[in-house]
Design a protein around this motif. Structure first.
Motif, PDB file in Angstrom:
ATOM      1  N   LEU A  78       0.880  -1.136  -0.082  1.00 20.01           N
ATOM      2  CA  LEU A  78      -0.044   0.081   0.030  1.00 20.01           C
ATOM      3  C   LEU A  78       1.079   1.466   0.159  1.00 20.01           C
ATOM      4  O   LEU A  78       0.224   2.305   0.057  1.00 20.01           O
ATOM      5  CB  LEU A  78      -0.894   0.016   1.097  1.00 20.01           C
ATOM      6  CG  LEU A  78      -1.869  -1.092   1.357  1.00 20.01           C
ATOM      7  CD1 LEU A  78      -2.738  -0.887   2.749  1.00 20.01           C
ATOM      8  CD2 LEU A  78      -2.879  -1.357   0.303  1.00 20.01           C
ATOM      9  N   CYS A 103      -0.953  -1.092  -4.727  1.00 23.17           N
ATOM     10  CA  CYS A 103      -2.030   0.034  -4.640  1.00 23.17           C
ATOM     11  C   CYS A 103      -1.428   1.283  -5.553  1.00 23.17           C
ATOM     12  O   CYS A 103      -0.274   2.093  -5.174  1.00 23.17           O
ATOM     13  CB  CYS A 103      -2.219   0.723  -3.197  1.00 23.17           C
ATOM     14  SG  CYS A 103      -3.494   1.772  -3.073  1.00 23.17           S
ATOM     15  N   PHE A 209      -9.381  -4.826  -2.688  1.00 17.27           N
ATOM     16  CA  PHE A 209      -8.089  -5.544  -2.415  1.00 17.27           C
ATOM     17  C   PHE A 209      -8.792  -6.966  -2.039  1.00 17.27           C
ATOM     18  O   PHE A 209      -8.209  -8.099  -2.620  1.00 17.27           O
ATOM     19  CB  PHE A 209      -7.388  -4.845  -1.446  1.00 17.27           C
ATOM     20  CG  PHE A 209      -6.466  -4.050  -1.811  1.00 17.27           C
ATOM     21  CD1 PHE A 209      -5.121  -4.443  -2.581  1.00 17.27           C
ATOM     22  CD2 PHE A 209      -6.698  -2.648  -2.146  1.00 17.27           C
ATOM     23  CE1 PHE A 209      -4.207  -3.333  -3.355  1.00 17.27           C
ATOM     24  CE2 PHE A 209      -5.909  -1.771  -2.793  1.00 17.27           C
ATOM     25  CZ  PHE A 209      -4.404  -2.079  -3.088  1.00 17.27           C
TER      26      PHE A 209
END
Length: 323
Positions: A78, A103, A209
């Motif tokens: 992330l 991400c 996700f």
């Protein structure tokens, strides 16, 4: 599965980590330990916490080995912002990890030319952040297509949720917009108010996700826009937000030159970066391949953020919320 979440205490991780625990996964969260998650959840008691400074360890060339040493089945990254860091992690995980999820950001696309923007119709990015996110997404797609590590990149819009300030109706983080709208005072807007912003609640990003992990084969080698079902333009956003306080928005269009004289260079620059892009995205691919089903319309997501900030003395407004 054993899932390692890099940046697990951030906006997305706050919601993703508990989701993964509830789904029955063993979860390891890597973070600097500088802050707690934005929202409490009992599932965090079952999460193994690993402290690491990603930036420093990337510079030393050891971060990939730290992650690989945890023997993950899945890695969710992330907080990766350069193609060099992404490539180093891929090379260390290749052959040992089943799935790497990255991400990205909708800023991998430049100014809108055709709406809604799909994963194949965006213009070229500008600015180092967007350029790097686009390069990472393309590298990951090529990695999987060549028979290497299975990867997926997900690209959220402007993330909102409890605990932090949303991108406001002027396309920036200036808290003064909320006091102005709540007081019913005139609000100067650059342009004509038709510029678009596409928000998404952090829990909806977490949902995407989670579903990409569940649907690994469908997600392999793919990239996905992850946003709310609809987008807001400046005038619609302002009118909706004023209504939360029982007011009507009084909007005064001004030139960008005039707007820059009324605010700080930082706020003006942030506004221009959001409004010049004027983004609205399609989530059709994520819906079809992942079963992505966002719970929040953008105004509901922003209202949750604003309500939290007011309740925790993080935002000064002229009138109480009636929404």
């Amino acid at each position: 599965m054993r899932v390692v979440v890099i940046g697990g205490s951030g906006h997305i991780g706050t919601f993703l980590v508990p989701r993964l625990v509830r789904a029955g996964h063993e979860v390891i969260s890597i973070s600097r330990g500088a802050r707690a998650p934005y929202a409490d959840a009992p599932e965090w008691e079952q999460v193994r916490q690993v402290l690491a400074d990603r930036q420093r360890e990337d510079g030393e060339g050891v971060f990939g080995s730290r992650v690989a040493g945890l023997s993950p089945d899945v890695v969710v990254d992330l907080i990766c912002f350069t193609v060099e860091a992404a490539t180093a992690l891929v090379e260390r995980l290749r052959g040992g990890t089943g799935h790497l999820l990255h991400c990205g950001s909708v800023w991998r696309y430049g100014p809108s030319h055709k709406l809604p923007i799909s994963e194949t119709t965006g213009t070229a990015p500008f600015g180092e952040y967007g350029i790097q996110k686009d390069r990472i997404a393309r590298m990951l797609k090529e990695e999987t297509a060549s028979g290497g590590l299975v990867t997926t990149s997900l690209h959220p819009g402007h993330i909102v949720g409890p605990g932090w300030h949303p991108i406001g109706p002027l396309g920036n983080l200036d808290p003064a917009v909320w006091s102005t709208l709540s007081a019913g005072k005139p609000l100067q807007i650059p342009g004509d108010g038709a510029e678009l912003m596409h928000h998404v609640h952090a829990d909806d990003v977490a949902q995407a996700f989670e579903r990409a992990i569940e649907h690994r084969d469908a997600a392999a080698g793919e990239d996905f826009n992850v946003v709310a079902p609809t987008a807001l333009n400046v005038r619609g956003y302002a009118h909706t937000a004023a209504g939360w306080f029982g007011q009507s928005a009084s909007l005064e269009p001004v030139t960008w030159e005039e707007f820059r004289r009324t605010t700080t260079p930082e706020h003006a620059g942030t506004s221009w970066e959001h409004l010049y892009r004027s983004h609205c995205f399609s989530i059709g691919k994520a819906e079809a391949l992942l079963g992505y089903a966002p719970r929040y319309e953008p105004e509901a997501a922003v209202l949750e953020s604003v309500r939290w900030l007011i309740e925790h003395d993080g935002l000064q407004v002229a009138r109480p919320l009636i929404a």
